[in-house]
Design a protein around this motif. Structure first.
Motif, PDB file in Angstrom:
ATOM      1  N   ALA A 168       0.823  -1.208   0.000  1.00 24.77           N
ATOM      2  CA  ALA A 168       0.000   0.000   0.000  1.00 24.77           C
ATOM      3  C   ALA A 168       0.858   1.260   0.000  1.00 24.77           C
ATOM      4  O   ALA A 168       0.487   2.277  -0.596  1.00 24.77           O
ATOM      5  CB  ALA A 168      -0.928   0.000   1.220  1.00 24.77           C
ATOM      6  N   GLN A 217       0.077  10.200   1.200  1.00 23.45           N
ATOM      7  CA  GLN A 217      -0.167   8.812   1.582  1.00 23.45           C
ATOM      8  C   GLN A 217      -1.215   8.752   2.686  1.00 23.45           C
ATOM      9  O   GLN A 217      -2.107   7.908   2.674  1.00 23.45           O
ATOM     10  CB  GLN A 217       1.128   8.136   2.052  1.00 23.45           C
ATOM     11  CG  GLN A 217       0.935   6.662   2.401  1.00 23.45           C
ATOM     12  CD  GLN A 217       2.228   5.992   2.800  1.00 23.45           C
ATOM     13  OE1 GLN A 217       3.299   6.371   2.338  1.00 23.45           O
ATOM     14  NE2 GLN A 217       2.138   4.999   3.661  1.00 23.45           N
ATOM     15  N   THR A 220      -4.912   7.009   2.810  1.00 19.38           N
ATOM     16  CA  THR A 220      -5.341   6.125   3.895  1.00 19.38           C
ATOM     17  C   THR A 220      -6.658   6.605   4.498  1.00 19.38           C
ATOM     18  O   THR A 220      -7.557   5.804   4.791  1.00 19.38           O
ATOM     19  CB  THR A 220      -4.256   6.061   4.983  1.00 19.38           C
ATOM     20  OG1 THR A 220      -3.069   5.488   4.419  1.00 19.38           O
ATOM     21  CG2 THR A 220      -4.704   5.218   6.164  1.00 19.38           C
ATOM     22  N   ILE A 229      -9.512   5.703   2.224  1.00 18.67           N
ATOM     23  CA  ILE A 229      -9.876   4.304   2.394  1.00 18.67           C
ATOM     24  C   ILE A 229     -10.742   4.134   3.641  1.00 18.67           C
ATOM     25  O   ILE A 229     -11.763   3.429   3.628  1.00 18.67           O
ATOM     26  CB  ILE A 229      -8.604   3.426   2.506  1.00 18.67           C
ATOM     27  CG1 ILE A 229      -7.861   3.378   1.167  1.00 18.67           C
ATOM     28  CG2 ILE A 229      -8.954   2.019   2.987  1.00 18.67           C
ATOM     29  CD1 ILE A 229      -8.526   2.552   0.104  1.00 18.67           C
ATOM     30  N   ARG A 275      -5.815  -0.365  -3.453  1.00 19.99           N
ATOM     31  CA  ARG A 275      -4.490   0.219  -3.271  1.00 19.99           C
ATOM     32  C   ARG A 275      -3.618  -0.028  -4.500  1.00 19.99           C
ATOM     33  O   ARG A 275      -2.804   0.826  -4.876  1.00 19.99           O
ATOM     34  CB  ARG A 275      -3.818  -0.390  -2.043  1.00 19.99           C
ATOM     35  CG  ARG A 275      -4.476  -0.063  -0.712  1.00 19.99           C
ATOM     36  CD  ARG A 275      -4.100   1.314  -0.241  1.00 19.99           C
ATOM     37  NE  ARG A 275      -4.369   1.505   1.172  1.00 19.99           N
ATOM     38  CZ  ARG A 275      -4.037   2.582   1.852  1.00 19.99           C
ATOM     39  NH1 ARG A 275      -3.407   3.575   1.247  1.00 19.99           N
ATOM     40  NH2 ARG A 275      -4.327   2.704   3.131  1.00 19.99           N
TER      41      ARG A 275
END
Length: 214
Positions: A20, A122, A126, A129, A156
């Protein structure tokens, strides 16, 4: 036996996080020898971890060649988003404005905004998600939660195909916020329309990226 399974699951989680984070790009071969040493696990444990990741469609075994991070095709992206439309479409009609799921959805958007302001893309990804996973927690089925988690893990890989992940995620922070606002206002139809447009646009972008990577 319990220790072996636990070790394999923990190793799979570590590899999942590394994939990921982009430590292994789609199509990269995973060296059993190197990873066994790097992660401090036996080859048997690592092989079981690979099996768990293959079950989640994150890696694939190629006969006589080894284990590789999956490279999603445009067709994979279409299939993933078709499944997400069904699950998330049901979720926005089921979520209550004062529910725990709603609080988690809103918190994910807040975290995404903070991460975007800091330029931590990043972390933005996250949080995105988490937003979608939390949304599906409004549905009263742990099986559906597990299905969504699997879809998002596979997503991912799709994110890693984009030329500019930062721009991709940044473009959806405000749209997540608009979905939250509609849900808080008790307007699931508006939230559903916003979500459908969001998923259609994301799928179109990632399909193009996947096709270009083939």
């Amino acid at each position: 036996m319990t220790r072996t399974v636990s070790g394999a699951a923990s190793t799979a989680d570590r590899l999942r996080a590394m994939i990921a984070a982009g430590d292994f790009s789609p199509g990269a071969q995973l060296s059993e020898e190197r990873l066994s040493e790097q992660l401090g696990v036996s080859r048997n444990t690592l092989r079981e971890a690979f099996r768990l990741l293959a079950r989640d469609r994150l890696v694939e075994h190629v006969f006589n060649r080894g284990v590789f991070v999956r490279r999603l095709t445009a067709e994979d992206v279409t299939d993933l988003y078709a499944a997400r439309q069904v699950l998330e479409g049901a979720a926005v009609r089921a979520i209550a404005p004062d529910s725990a799921a709603m609080r988690d959805v809103a918190a994910a958007v807040d975290d995404a905004r903070v991460a975007a302001a800091a330029g931590d893309w990043q972390a933005v990804g996250t949080a995105d998600i988490r937003f979608h996973a939390a949304l599906v927690r409004a549905l009263p089925s742990e099986r559906l939660w597990g299905l969504m988690d699997g879809l998002l893990a596979e997503m991912r890989l799709a994110f890693l195909t984009t030329d500019d992940p930062a721009a991709f995620h940044a473009g959806f922070v405000d749209r997540n916020q608009a979905i939250v606002a509609a849900l808080r206002a008790g307007d699931p139809e508006a939230a559903s329309t916003l979500l459908t447009d969001y998923l259609d646009d994301a799928a179109r972008t990632l399909r193009s990226a996947a096709a270009a990577a083939d």
